[in-house]
Design an enzyme around this catalytic site. Structure first.
Site, PDB file in Angstrom:
ATOM      1  N   GLY A 151      -4.094 -13.354  -3.955  1.00 43.20           N
ATOM      2  CA  GLY A 151      -3.229 -12.187  -3.764  1.00 43.20           C
ATOM      3  C   GLY A 151      -1.844 -12.372  -4.358  1.00 43.20           C
ATOM      4  O   GLY A 151      -0.898 -11.702  -3.956  1.00 43.20           O
ATOM      5  N   LEU A 152      -1.707 -13.281  -5.330  1.00 43.57           N
ATOM      6  CA  LEU A 152      -0.404 -13.453  -5.989  1.00 43.57           C
ATOM      7  C   LEU A 152      -0.448 -12.861  -7.404  1.00 43.57           C
ATOM      8  O   LEU A 152       0.335 -13.223  -8.270  1.00 43.57           O
ATOM      9  CB  LEU A 152       0.000 -14.928  -6.021  1.00 43.57           C
ATOM     10  CG  LEU A 152       0.146 -15.572  -4.637  1.00 43.57           C
ATOM     11  CD1 LEU A 152       0.506 -17.052  -4.751  1.00 43.57           C
ATOM     12  CD2 LEU A 152       1.210 -14.848  -3.802  1.00 43.57           C
ATOM     13  N   SER A 153      -1.408 -11.969  -7.599  1.00 44.04           N
ATOM     14  CA  SER A 153      -1.483 -11.169  -8.829  1.00 44.04           C
ATOM     15  C   SER A 153      -1.804 -11.954 -10.091  1.00 44.04           C
ATOM     16  O   SER A 153      -1.189 -11.762 -11.140  1.00 44.04           O
ATOM     17  CB  SER A 153      -0.184 -10.381  -9.049  1.00 44.04           C
ATOM     18  OG  SER A 153      -0.044  -9.459  -8.029  1.00 44.04           O
ATOM     19  N   SER A 154      -2.806 -12.820  -9.993  1.00 42.62           N
ATOM     20  CA  SER A 154      -3.221 -13.507 -11.218  1.00 42.62           C
ATOM     21  C   SER A 154      -3.794 -12.495 -12.214  1.00 42.62           C
ATOM     22  O   SER A 154      -3.595 -12.641 -13.426  1.00 42.62           O
ATOM     23  CB  SER A 154      -4.220 -14.627 -10.918  1.00 42.62           C
ATOM     24  OG  SER A 154      -5.285 -14.142 -10.162  1.00 42.62           O
ATOM     25  N   GLU A 168      -6.588  -1.957 -15.669  1.00 39.90           N
ATOM     26  CA  GLU A 168      -7.243  -2.325 -14.405  1.00 39.90           C
ATOM     27  C   GLU A 168      -7.958  -1.115 -13.792  1.00 39.90           C
ATOM     28  O   GLU A 168      -9.082  -1.223 -13.303  1.00 39.90           O
ATOM     29  CB  GLU A 168      -6.183  -2.883 -13.445  1.00 39.90           C
ATOM     30  CG  GLU A 168      -6.737  -3.297 -12.119  1.00 39.90           C
ATOM     31  CD  GLU A 168      -6.541  -4.766 -11.810  1.00 39.90           C
ATOM     32  OE1 GLU A 168      -5.811  -5.456 -12.542  1.00 39.90           O
ATOM     33  OE2 GLU A 168      -7.134  -5.224 -10.812  1.00 39.90           O
ATOM     34  N   ASP A 202       2.139  -4.704  -9.120  1.00 42.01           N
ATOM     35  CA  ASP A 202       1.917  -6.085  -9.569  1.00 42.01           C
ATOM     36  C   ASP A 202       2.290  -6.261 -11.036  1.00 42.01           C
ATOM     37  O   ASP A 202       2.991  -7.204 -11.417  1.00 42.01           O
ATOM     38  CB  ASP A 202       0.448  -6.488  -9.370  1.00 42.01           C
ATOM     39  CG  ASP A 202      -0.001  -6.300  -7.933  1.00 42.01           C
ATOM     40  OD1 ASP A 202       0.858  -6.073  -7.064  1.00 42.01           O
ATOM     41  OD2 ASP A 202      -1.219  -6.369  -7.687  1.00 42.01           O
ATOM     42  N   HIS A 251       0.826  -1.214   0.000  1.00 40.38           N
ATOM     43  CA  HIS A 251       0.000   0.000   0.000  1.00 40.38           C
ATOM     44  C   HIS A 251       0.856   1.259   0.000  1.00 40.38           C
ATOM     45  O   HIS A 251       0.452   2.295   0.522  1.00 40.38           O
ATOM     46  CB  HIS A 251      -1.016  -0.031   1.152  1.00 40.38           C
ATOM     47  CG  HIS A 251      -2.015  -1.135   0.974  1.00 40.38           C
ATOM     48  ND1 HIS A 251      -3.111  -1.018   0.155  1.00 40.38           N
ATOM     49  CD2 HIS A 251      -2.042  -2.405   1.457  1.00 40.38           C
ATOM     50  CE1 HIS A 251      -3.787  -2.157   0.162  1.00 40.38           C
ATOM     51  NE2 HIS A 251      -3.155  -3.020   0.936  1.00 40.38           N
ATOM     52  N   THR A 252       2.025   1.158  -0.574  1.00 38.81           N
ATOM     53  CA  THR A 252       2.861   2.339  -0.787  1.00 38.81           C
ATOM     54  C   THR A 252       2.858   2.740  -2.270  1.00 38.81           C
ATOM     55  O   THR A 252       3.218   3.866  -2.587  1.00 38.81           O
ATOM     56  CB  THR A 252       4.325   2.051  -0.387  1.00 38.81           C
ATOM     57  OG1 THR A 252       4.706   0.803  -0.960  1.00 38.81           O
ATOM     58  CG2 THR A 252       4.487   1.979   1.116  1.00 38.81           C
ATOM     59  N   TYR A 254     -10.201  -1.724  -1.025  1.00 35.00           N
ATOM     60  CA  TYR A 254      -8.935  -1.202  -1.545  1.00 35.00           C
ATOM     61  C   TYR A 254      -9.122   0.248  -2.010  1.00 35.00           C
ATOM     62  O   TYR A 254      -8.353   1.138  -1.652  1.00 35.00           O
ATOM     63  CB  TYR A 254      -8.481  -2.086  -2.713  1.00 35.00           C
ATOM     64  CG  TYR A 254      -7.145  -1.709  -3.302  1.00 35.00           C
ATOM     65  CD1 TYR A 254      -5.975  -2.326  -2.875  1.00 35.00           C
ATOM     66  CD2 TYR A 254      -7.044  -0.736  -4.293  1.00 35.00           C
ATOM     67  CE1 TYR A 254      -4.738  -1.985  -3.418  1.00 35.00           C
ATOM     68  CE2 TYR A 254      -5.825  -0.383  -4.833  1.00 35.00           C
ATOM     69  CZ  TYR A 254      -4.676  -1.021  -4.398  1.00 35.00           C
ATOM     70  OH  TYR A 254      -3.450  -0.673  -4.931  1.00 35.00           O
TER      71      TYR A 254
HETATM   72  C1  GLA Z   1      -2.690  -4.853  -4.751  1.00 36.45           C
HETATM   73  C2  GLA Z   1      -2.500  -3.780  -5.811  1.00 36.45           C
HETATM   74  C3  GLA Z   1      -1.078  -3.222  -5.792  1.00 36.45           C
HETATM   75  C4  GLA Z   1      -0.672  -2.801  -4.383  1.00 36.45           C
HETATM   76  C5  GLA Z   1      -0.985  -3.909  -3.375  1.00 36.45           C
HETATM   77  C6  GLA Z   1      -0.743  -3.474  -1.959  1.00 36.45           C
HETATM   78  O1  GLA Z   1      -1.917  -5.975  -5.031  1.00 36.45           O
HETATM   79  O2  GLA Z   1      -2.768  -4.300  -7.084  1.00 36.45           O
HETATM   80  O3  GLA Z   1      -0.973  -2.140  -6.692  1.00 36.45           O
HETATM   81  O4  GLA Z   1      -1.260  -1.591  -4.026  1.00 36.45           O
HETATM   82  O5  GLA Z   1      -2.336  -4.345  -3.477  1.00 36.45           O
HETATM   83  O6  GLA Z   1       0.597  -3.203  -1.782  1.00 36.45           O
END
Ligand code: GLA
Length: 389
Positions: A123-126, A159, A171, A33-34, A221
């Site tokens: 949360g592994l960016s699929s 997105e 991601d 979240h940065t 989010y």
């Molecule tokens: C999700 C978002 C990213 C990032 C993370 C938190 O994965 O897609 O851009 O903000 O949350 O770090």
């Protein structure tokens, strides 16, 4: 080893494929979240991901089939239809629309076959992998000279604009720009990247999937992001700053009282403190100080849990169970939160012991069998073979 074969493409689309590419998922070691607050992140691409085979078609339409969701059949889409159909094919369509918006209109339609081994909703960016993968397929299909970094930016745009999640760049960037054996320290304000090797003889990256799907994540989010923006505008009225993460912790302490809303103040505190932890963690890794790196990971979890409030009981349990194990350097939730995974830095040689203990503890507490992935930092999105045109 590729997971897709020519015969699978032929079975779905009745002709040979022309291009075959792969895009990985990612795990974030620290810095969550940065990325929408102008700060740094420290993820690596992983060796789990999605493959795609594609062949051009002459009617200008697009066909999408996923071997992971065969029940959907082939989703036939034309580039002018609205993206929002609540189908996974929204993601590749959003990327096609984005390319057009950035001056790359479809040169032809195409059929796509996807297959991956990334757990969905973990949360592994699929989603980011799917976006980046579509981008590199379009580069092949339409003979474009866009870079992987541009494709990451297009993926994020897709997105934000078409899917409706106001995510940052982390991601997509990790999926597009990862390198074997290395994590990447990305300054999301400038997009400067520094690669940092992770010494595999000392530590292993082990991911634990809580099994809690982060389905509520997108609305929460977007709320977190708004809270950060509100805090930024209060602070900016006092002292002009481009982004929350441009503040040091000391500067934030001096200015925080102008953020009257207590929730927004805590959100901002997380962003600023997480950013300084990320810089410190990169420095610790450079010195080979895994214990120091691990402590910062643990502190990151506490901040995400208490100030940012994006953890959940299952993730808290997994992190604190890992903290008690003498062979764990550090453990934290990773990614957006509200479910998904923890990332654990485990002393080399203790991966099995870690896995056995954490599984037993989790099953004892929640009666859930958690999946464990021991991952190697992997290469970013790339073409798998040379075939056809
Ligand atoms: C999700 C978002 C990213 C990032 C993370 C938190 O994965 O897609 O851009 O903000 O949350 O770090």
């Amino acid at each position: 080893m590729p997971v897709l074969s020519e015969s699978e493409f032929r079975a779905v689309f009745g002709r040979p494929h022309e291009f075959h590419c792969f895009a990985p998922g990612r795990v974030n070691l620290i810095g969550d979240h940065t990325d929408y607050n102008g700060g740094s992140v420290f993820p690596c691409a992983i060796d789990l991901g999605i493959e795609c085979m594609a062949a051009r078609r002459s009617d200008g339409r697009f066909g999408f089939y996923s071997a992971n969701f065969p029940q959907t059949g082939v989703a036939e889409r034309c580039p002018d239809q609205p993206v929002q159909s609540d189908c996974w094919s929204d993601y590749p369509m959003a990327v096609i629309r984005t390319f057009r918006q950035f001056g790359y209109p479809p040169e032809c339609g195409a059929d796509f076959l996807f297959k991956g081994n990334l757990p969905d909703g973990a949360g592994l960016s699929s989603s980011a992998a799917l976006e980046v993968l579509t981008g590199i397929m379009l580069r092949e299909l339409w003979h474009l000279s866009v870079t992987n970094q541009q494709i990451a930016v297009f993926g994020q745009f897709a997105e934000n604009r078409f899917i409706g999640v106001n995510c940052g760049i982390m991601d997509q960037f990790a999926s597009a720009m990862g390198r074997n054996g290395q994590a990447l320290l990305l300054d999301t304000f400038t997009l400067d990247v520094n690669y940092a090797p992770i010494d595999a003889d000392t530590a292993s990256v082990v991911i634990v999937n809580s099994g809690v799907k982060h389905s509520l994540a997108s609305s929460a989010y977007n709320t977190r992001r708004k809270e950060c923006e509100a805090a930024l505008s209060c602070i900016d009225a006092q002292k002009k700053i481009p982004a929350l993460c441009s503040l040091s912790m000391e500067e934030f302490d001096g200015l925080q009282s102008c953020v009257k809303d207590e929730t927004c103040r805590r959100r901002a505190r997380h962003a600023v403190s997480e950013n300084s932890r990320t810089a410190a963690a990169a420095e610790a890794l450079r010195k080979g100080d895994f214990a120091g790196f691990g402590r910062l990971m643990n502190e990151s979890h506490v901040s995400l849990r208490d100030d940012y409030e994006v953890s959940c009981a299952e993730l808290d349990f997994l992190a604190s169970a890992a903290w008690k194990m003498p062979f764990v350097y550090g453990a934290r939730m990773t990614g957006g939160g509200f479910g998904g995974c923890t990332v654990n830095l485990v002393r080399r040689g203790y991966e099995q012991a870690f896995s056995d203990e954490i599984k037993k503890a989790y099953a004892g507490q929640f009666n859930i069998n958690c999946e464990i992935y021991r991952v190697a930092p992997g290469e970013g999105a790339h073409r798998i073979n040379e075939k056809g045109g």
